[in-house]
Design a protein around this motif. Sequence first.
Motif, PDB file in Angstrom:
ATOM      1  N   GLU A   1       0.853  -1.185   0.000  1.00 49.96           N
ATOM      2  CA  GLU A   1       0.000   0.000   0.000  1.00 49.96           C
ATOM      3  C   GLU A   1       0.890   1.236   0.000  1.00 49.96           C
ATOM      4  O   GLU A   1       2.072   1.167   0.329  1.00 49.96           O
ATOM      5  CB  GLU A   1      -0.890  -0.015   1.248  1.00 49.96           C
ATOM      6  CG  GLU A   1      -1.810  -1.215   1.307  1.00 49.96           C
ATOM      7  CD  GLU A   1      -2.518  -1.338   2.655  1.00 49.96           C
ATOM      8  OE1 GLU A   1      -2.117  -0.663   3.625  1.00 49.96           O
ATOM      9  OE2 GLU A   1      -3.469  -2.120   2.731  1.00 49.96           O
ATOM     10  N   VAL A   2       0.317   2.388  -0.311  1.00 49.18           N
ATOM     11  CA  VAL A   2       1.092   3.626  -0.392  1.00 49.18           C
ATOM     12  C   VAL A   2       1.794   3.951   0.926  1.00 49.18           C
ATOM     13  O   VAL A   2       2.907   4.468   0.937  1.00 49.18           O
ATOM     14  CB  VAL A   2       0.211   4.806  -0.893  1.00 49.18           C
ATOM     15  CG1 VAL A   2      -0.833   5.202   0.146  1.00 49.18           C
ATOM     16  CG2 VAL A   2       1.082   5.981  -1.275  1.00 49.18           C
ATOM     17  N   GLU A   3       1.166   3.617   2.057  1.00 48.20           N
ATOM     18  CA  GLU A   3       1.768   3.867   3.367  1.00 48.20           C
ATOM     19  C   GLU A   3       2.998   2.998   3.613  1.00 48.20           C
ATOM     20  O   GLU A   3       3.772   3.259   4.520  1.00 48.20           O
ATOM     21  CB  GLU A   3       0.758   3.635   4.501  1.00 48.20           C
ATOM     22  CG  GLU A   3      -0.382   4.619   4.537  1.00 48.20           C
ATOM     23  CD  GLU A   3      -1.555   4.189   3.663  1.00 48.20           C
ATOM     24  OE1 GLU A   3      -1.504   3.101   3.054  1.00 48.20           O
ATOM     25  OE2 GLU A   3      -2.515   4.972   3.575  1.00 48.20           O
ATOM     26  N   GLU A   4       3.160   1.952   2.819  1.00 49.17           N
ATOM     27  CA  GLU A   4       4.261   0.999   3.010  1.00 49.17           C
ATOM     28  C   GLU A   4       5.375   1.174   1.977  1.00 49.17           C
ATOM     29  O   GLU A   4       6.215   0.290   1.812  1.00 49.17           O
ATOM     30  CB  GLU A   4       3.714  -0.433   2.934  1.00 49.17           C
ATOM     31  CG  GLU A   4       2.696  -0.730   4.001  1.00 49.17           C
ATOM     32  CD  GLU A   4       1.941  -2.023   3.770  1.00 49.17           C
ATOM     33  OE1 GLU A   4       1.455  -2.573   4.776  1.00 49.17           O
ATOM     34  OE2 GLU A   4       1.815  -2.475   2.611  1.00 49.17           O
ATOM     35  N   GLN A   5       5.424   2.310   1.306  1.00 57.28           N
ATOM     36  CA  GLN A   5       6.397   2.481   0.232  1.00 57.28           C
ATOM     37  C   GLN A   5       7.835   2.452   0.716  1.00 57.28           C
ATOM     38  O   GLN A   5       8.742   2.152  -0.057  1.00 57.28           O
ATOM     39  CB  GLN A   5       6.107   3.749  -0.563  1.00 57.28           C
ATOM     40  CG  GLN A   5       6.139   5.035   0.236  1.00 57.28           C
ATOM     41  CD  GLN A   5       5.665   6.206  -0.588  1.00 57.28           C
ATOM     42  OE1 GLN A   5       6.283   6.536  -1.582  1.00 57.28           O
ATOM     43  NE2 GLN A   5       4.567   6.813  -0.181  1.00 57.28           N
ATOM     44  N   ASP A   6       8.076   2.707   1.990  1.00 57.36           N
ATOM     45  CA  ASP A   6       9.438   2.667   2.534  1.00 57.36           C
ATOM     46  C   ASP A   6       9.767   1.310   3.168  1.00 57.36           C
ATOM     47  O   ASP A   6      10.859   1.126   3.691  1.00 57.36           O
ATOM     48  CB  ASP A   6       9.617   3.764   3.586  1.00 57.36           C
ATOM     49  CG  ASP A   6       8.852   3.471   4.869  1.00 57.36           C
ATOM     50  OD1 ASP A   6       7.707   2.972   4.790  1.00 57.36           O
ATOM     51  OD2 ASP A   6       9.390   3.724   5.955  1.00 57.36           O
ATOM     52  N   LEU A   7       8.826   0.377   3.118  1.00 48.10           N
ATOM     53  CA  LEU A   7       8.989  -0.913   3.786  1.00 48.10           C
ATOM     54  C   LEU A   7      10.103  -1.730   3.135  1.00 48.10           C
ATOM     55  O   LEU A   7      10.218  -1.789   1.914  1.00 48.10           O
ATOM     56  CB  LEU A   7       7.662  -1.673   3.724  1.00 48.10           C
ATOM     57  CG  LEU A   7       7.567  -2.946   4.540  1.00 48.10           C
ATOM     58  CD1 LEU A   7       6.220  -3.008   5.238  1.00 48.10           C
ATOM     59  CD2 LEU A   7       7.745  -4.147   3.651  1.00 48.10           C
ATOM     60  N   ARG A   8      10.902  -2.366   3.982  1.00 53.84           N
ATOM     61  CA  ARG A   8      11.943  -3.291   3.529  1.00 53.84           C
ATOM     62  C   ARG A   8      11.632  -4.668   4.086  1.00 53.84           C
ATOM     63  O   ARG A   8      11.172  -4.781   5.219  1.00 53.84           O
ATOM     64  CB  ARG A   8      13.315  -2.853   4.053  1.00 53.84           C
ATOM     65  CG  ARG A   8      13.754  -1.516   3.557  1.00 53.84           C
ATOM     66  CD  ARG A   8      15.072  -1.114   4.193  1.00 53.84           C
ATOM     67  NE  ARG A   8      15.347   0.282   3.912  1.00 53.84           N
ATOM     68  CZ  ARG A   8      15.996   1.089   4.716  1.00 53.84           C
ATOM     69  NH1 ARG A   8      16.462   0.657   5.865  1.00 53.84           N
ATOM     70  NH2 ARG A   8      16.209   2.337   4.377  1.00 53.84           N
ATOM     71  N   HIS A   9      11.908  -5.691   3.315  1.00 55.82           N
ATOM     72  CA  HIS A   9      11.667  -7.079   3.728  1.00 55.82           C
ATOM     73  C   HIS A   9      12.993  -7.818   3.672  1.00 55.82           C
ATOM     74  O   HIS A   9      13.745  -7.692   2.707  1.00 55.82           O
ATOM     75  CB  HIS A   9      10.639  -7.714   2.782  1.00 55.82           C
ATOM     76  CG  HIS A   9      10.629  -9.203   2.819  1.00 55.82           C
ATOM     77  ND1 HIS A   9      10.692  -9.966   1.682  1.00 55.82           N
ATOM     78  CD2 HIS A   9      10.590 -10.088   3.845  1.00 55.82           C
ATOM     79  CE1 HIS A   9      10.672 -11.253   2.009  1.00 55.82           C
ATOM     80  NE2 HIS A   9      10.619 -11.343   3.306  1.00 55.82           N
ATOM     81  N   ARG A  10      13.241  -8.617   4.732  1.00 56.20           N
ATOM     82  CA  ARG A  10      14.492  -9.386   4.759  1.00 56.20           C
ATOM     83  C   ARG A  10      14.313 -10.625   5.627  1.00 56.20           C
ATOM     84  O   ARG A  10      13.608 -10.599   6.622  1.00 56.20           O
ATOM     85  CB  ARG A  10      15.607  -8.505   5.329  1.00 56.20           C
ATOM     86  CG  ARG A  10      16.966  -9.150   5.247  1.00 56.20           C
ATOM     87  CD  ARG A  10      18.066  -8.183   5.622  1.00 56.20           C
ATOM     88  NE  ARG A  10      19.152  -8.964   6.194  1.00 56.20           N
ATOM     89  CZ  ARG A  10      19.997  -8.530   7.093  1.00 56.20           C
ATOM     90  NH1 ARG A  10      19.933  -7.311   7.546  1.00 56.20           N
ATOM     91  NH2 ARG A  10      20.938  -9.321   7.546  1.00 56.20           N
TER      92      ARG A  10
END
Length: 185
Positions: free
Chosen positions: A141-150
Amino acid sequence: MRPDFDQPIRQMSTKVAYESPYMRLREDGIVRMDGSEGVYTYVDKPDFALVIAVEDGGFHLVEQYRYPVRSRSWEFVQGSLPGLVAGDPEALARQELMEETGITAGALRHLGRLNCAVGMSSQGFDVFVASELSHGEAAREVEEQDLRHRWFPRGEVEDMMRDGVITDNATLAAYTLFLLRTPPG
Protein backbone atom coordinates in the motif's frame (compact mmCIF):
# COMPACT_ATOMS: atom_id res chain seq x y z
CA MET A 1 -18.21 -0.57 52.86
CA ARG A 2 -15.67 -2.69 51.03
CA PRO A 3 -15.51 -2.22 47.22
CA ASP A 4 -16.57 -5.15 45.06
CA PHE A 5 -13.35 -5.95 43.17
CA ASP A 6 -15.18 -8.38 40.88
CA GLN A 7 -17.45 -5.70 39.46
CA PRO A 8 -15.92 -3.90 36.49
CA ILE A 9 -15.98 -0.20 35.89
CA ARG A 10 -19.39 0.64 34.47
CA GLN A 11 -19.78 2.65 31.30
CA MET A 12 -22.48 5.30 31.61
CA SER A 13 -21.96 7.14 28.31
CA THR A 14 -19.67 7.18 25.31
CA LYS A 15 -18.72 9.66 22.62
CA VAL A 16 -16.21 9.80 19.81
CA ALA A 17 -13.89 12.72 20.56
CA TYR A 18 -11.92 12.28 17.32
CA GLU A 19 -12.06 9.95 14.33
CA SER A 20 -9.80 9.31 11.33
CA PRO A 21 -9.76 6.51 8.75
CA TYR A 22 -7.38 4.61 11.08
CA MET A 23 -8.66 5.09 14.63
CA ARG A 24 -11.16 6.65 17.00
CA LEU A 25 -10.45 8.43 20.25
CA ARG A 26 -13.31 7.59 22.57
CA GLU A 27 -14.34 9.25 25.85
CA ASP A 28 -16.54 7.19 28.14
CA GLY A 29 -18.31 8.44 31.23
CA ILE A 30 -17.71 5.80 33.89
CA VAL A 31 -18.60 4.86 37.45
CA ARG A 32 -15.80 3.23 39.44
CA MET A 33 -16.17 0.43 42.02
CA ASP A 34 -16.44 2.94 44.88
CA GLY A 35 -19.24 4.85 43.12
CA SER A 36 -17.12 7.81 42.02
CA GLU A 37 -17.60 9.06 38.48
CA GLY A 38 -14.95 9.82 35.92
CA VAL A 39 -13.92 9.82 32.28
CA TYR A 40 -11.92 7.08 30.57
CA THR A 41 -10.34 8.05 27.26
CA TYR A 42 -8.94 5.35 24.97
CA VAL A 43 -7.99 4.57 21.39
CA ASP A 44 -10.49 2.39 19.56
CA LYS A 45 -8.86 0.59 16.60
CA PRO A 46 -9.73 -2.52 14.63
CA ASP A 47 -7.87 -5.70 15.46
CA PHE A 48 -4.90 -6.75 13.36
CA ALA A 49 -3.12 -9.92 12.34
CA LEU A 50 0.58 -10.63 12.92
CA VAL A 51 2.44 -13.26 10.91
CA ILE A 52 5.63 -15.06 11.92
CA ALA A 53 6.89 -16.32 8.56
CA VAL A 54 9.29 -19.21 9.27
CA GLU A 55 11.75 -20.55 6.71
CA ASP A 56 15.15 -22.30 6.77
CA GLY A 57 15.66 -21.87 10.51
CA GLY A 58 14.89 -18.16 10.43
CA PHE A 59 12.20 -15.54 10.04
CA HIS A 60 11.03 -12.99 7.51
CA LEU A 61 10.87 -9.49 9.01
CA VAL A 62 9.84 -6.14 7.62
CA GLU A 63 11.30 -2.76 8.50
CA GLN A 64 9.50 0.52 8.12
CA TYR A 65 9.50 4.04 9.48
CA ARG A 66 7.13 4.36 12.44
CA TYR A 67 6.15 8.01 12.65
CA PRO A 68 4.97 8.13 16.30
CA VAL A 69 8.43 7.06 17.56
CA ARG A 70 10.32 8.79 14.71
CA SER A 71 12.45 5.78 13.85
CA ARG A 72 12.61 2.67 11.68
CA SER A 73 11.39 -0.58 13.21
CA TRP A 74 12.07 -4.26 12.39
CA GLU A 75 8.90 -6.30 12.99
CA PHE A 76 7.01 -9.39 12.03
CA VAL A 77 4.46 -8.74 9.26
CA GLN A 78 1.33 -7.17 10.70
CA GLY A 79 -1.63 -5.10 9.64
CA SER A 80 -5.33 -4.39 9.78
CA LEU A 81 -8.05 -3.74 7.26
CA PRO A 82 -8.59 -0.14 6.14
CA GLY A 83 -11.58 1.92 7.15
CA LEU A 84 -11.93 0.77 10.77
CA VAL A 85 -13.49 -2.53 9.73
CA ALA A 86 -12.94 -5.97 11.22
CA GLY A 87 -12.40 -9.11 9.19
CA ASP A 88 -11.45 -12.76 9.31
CA PRO A 89 -8.05 -12.91 11.11
CA GLU A 90 -6.66 -15.75 8.97
CA ALA A 91 -7.64 -14.10 5.70
CA LEU A 92 -6.13 -10.85 6.96
CA ALA A 93 -2.88 -12.63 7.92
CA ARG A 94 -2.58 -14.13 4.44
CA GLN A 95 -3.33 -10.77 2.81
CA GLU A 96 -0.78 -8.84 4.90
CA LEU A 97 1.95 -11.44 4.31
CA MET A 98 1.45 -11.26 0.55
CA GLU A 99 1.12 -7.46 0.43
CA GLU A 100 4.20 -6.71 2.54
CA THR A 101 6.56 -9.49 1.40
CA GLY A 102 5.11 -11.20 -1.67
CA ILE A 103 5.05 -14.46 0.29
CA THR A 104 2.16 -16.92 0.19
CA ALA A 105 1.84 -19.43 3.03
CA GLY A 106 1.02 -23.04 2.24
CA ALA A 107 0.29 -23.56 5.94
CA LEU A 108 -0.90 -21.05 8.53
CA ARG A 109 -1.20 -21.98 12.22
CA HIS A 110 -2.98 -19.78 14.78
CA LEU A 111 -0.87 -19.35 17.93
CA GLY A 112 -3.21 -17.17 19.95
CA ARG A 113 -4.76 -13.79 20.54
CA LEU A 114 -3.15 -10.89 22.40
CA ASN A 115 -3.98 -7.30 23.34
CA CYS A 116 -1.64 -4.43 22.52
CA ALA A 117 -2.01 -1.81 25.20
CA VAL A 118 -4.82 -2.80 27.56
CA GLY A 119 -4.70 0.47 29.50
CA MET A 120 -5.15 2.73 26.48
CA SER A 121 -6.52 0.82 23.49
CA SER A 122 -9.25 -1.66 22.59
CA GLN A 123 -7.08 -3.16 19.84
CA GLY A 124 -6.08 -6.80 19.89
CA PHE A 125 -4.33 -9.08 17.45
CA ASP A 126 -4.15 -12.68 16.31
CA VAL A 127 -0.75 -14.33 15.90
CA PHE A 128 -0.10 -16.83 13.11
CA VAL A 129 2.90 -18.90 12.06
CA ALA A 130 3.30 -19.16 8.29
CA SER A 131 5.24 -22.04 6.74
CA GLU A 132 5.56 -23.84 3.39
CA LEU A 133 6.29 -20.45 1.85
CA SER A 134 6.14 -19.48 -1.84
CA HIS A 135 7.79 -16.24 -2.96
CA GLY A 136 6.35 -13.66 -5.34
CA GLU A 137 6.03 -9.92 -5.75
CA ALA A 138 4.89 -7.70 -2.88
CA ALA A 139 1.79 -5.52 -3.44
CA ARG A 140 2.41 -2.78 -0.89
CA GLU A 141 0.00 0.00 0.00
CA VAL A 142 1.09 3.63 -0.39
CA GLU A 143 1.77 3.87 3.37
CA GLU A 144 4.26 1.00 3.01
CA GLN A 145 6.40 2.48 0.23
CA ASP A 146 9.44 2.67 2.53
CA LEU A 147 8.99 -0.91 3.79
CA ARG A 148 11.94 -3.29 3.53
CA HIS A 149 11.67 -7.08 3.73
CA ARG A 150 14.49 -9.39 4.76
CA TRP A 151 15.03 -12.93 6.03
CA PHE A 152 17.13 -13.31 9.21
CA PRO A 153 18.49 -16.43 10.91
CA ARG A 154 16.79 -17.17 14.22
CA GLY A 155 19.89 -16.36 16.29
CA GLU A 156 20.20 -12.94 14.68
CA VAL A 157 16.52 -12.16 15.36
CA GLU A 158 16.99 -13.13 19.00
CA ASP A 159 20.14 -10.96 19.20
CA MET A 160 18.15 -8.04 17.73
CA MET A 161 15.51 -8.54 20.42
CA ARG A 162 18.08 -8.85 23.20
CA ASP A 163 20.05 -5.80 22.00
CA GLY A 164 17.02 -3.51 21.69
CA VAL A 165 17.05 -3.36 17.89
CA ILE A 166 13.58 -4.94 17.78
CA THR A 167 11.36 -2.98 20.16
CA ASP A 168 7.89 -3.50 18.69
CA ASN A 169 5.79 -4.89 21.54
CA ALA A 170 3.54 -6.99 19.26
CA THR A 171 6.59 -8.66 17.67
CA LEU A 172 8.14 -9.41 21.05
CA ALA A 173 4.90 -10.74 22.52
CA ALA A 174 4.22 -12.86 19.42
CA TYR A 175 7.70 -14.35 19.62
CA THR A 176 7.03 -15.31 23.23
CA LEU A 177 3.89 -17.18 22.08
CA PHE A 178 5.95 -18.81 19.34
CA LEU A 179 8.51 -20.05 21.88
CA LEU A 180 5.80 -21.33 24.23
CA ARG A 181 3.69 -23.06 21.59
CA THR A 182 6.22 -24.41 19.13
CA PRO A 183 8.04 -27.67 19.88
CA PRO A 184 11.84 -27.32 19.98
CA GLY A 185 13.82 -28.42 16.96
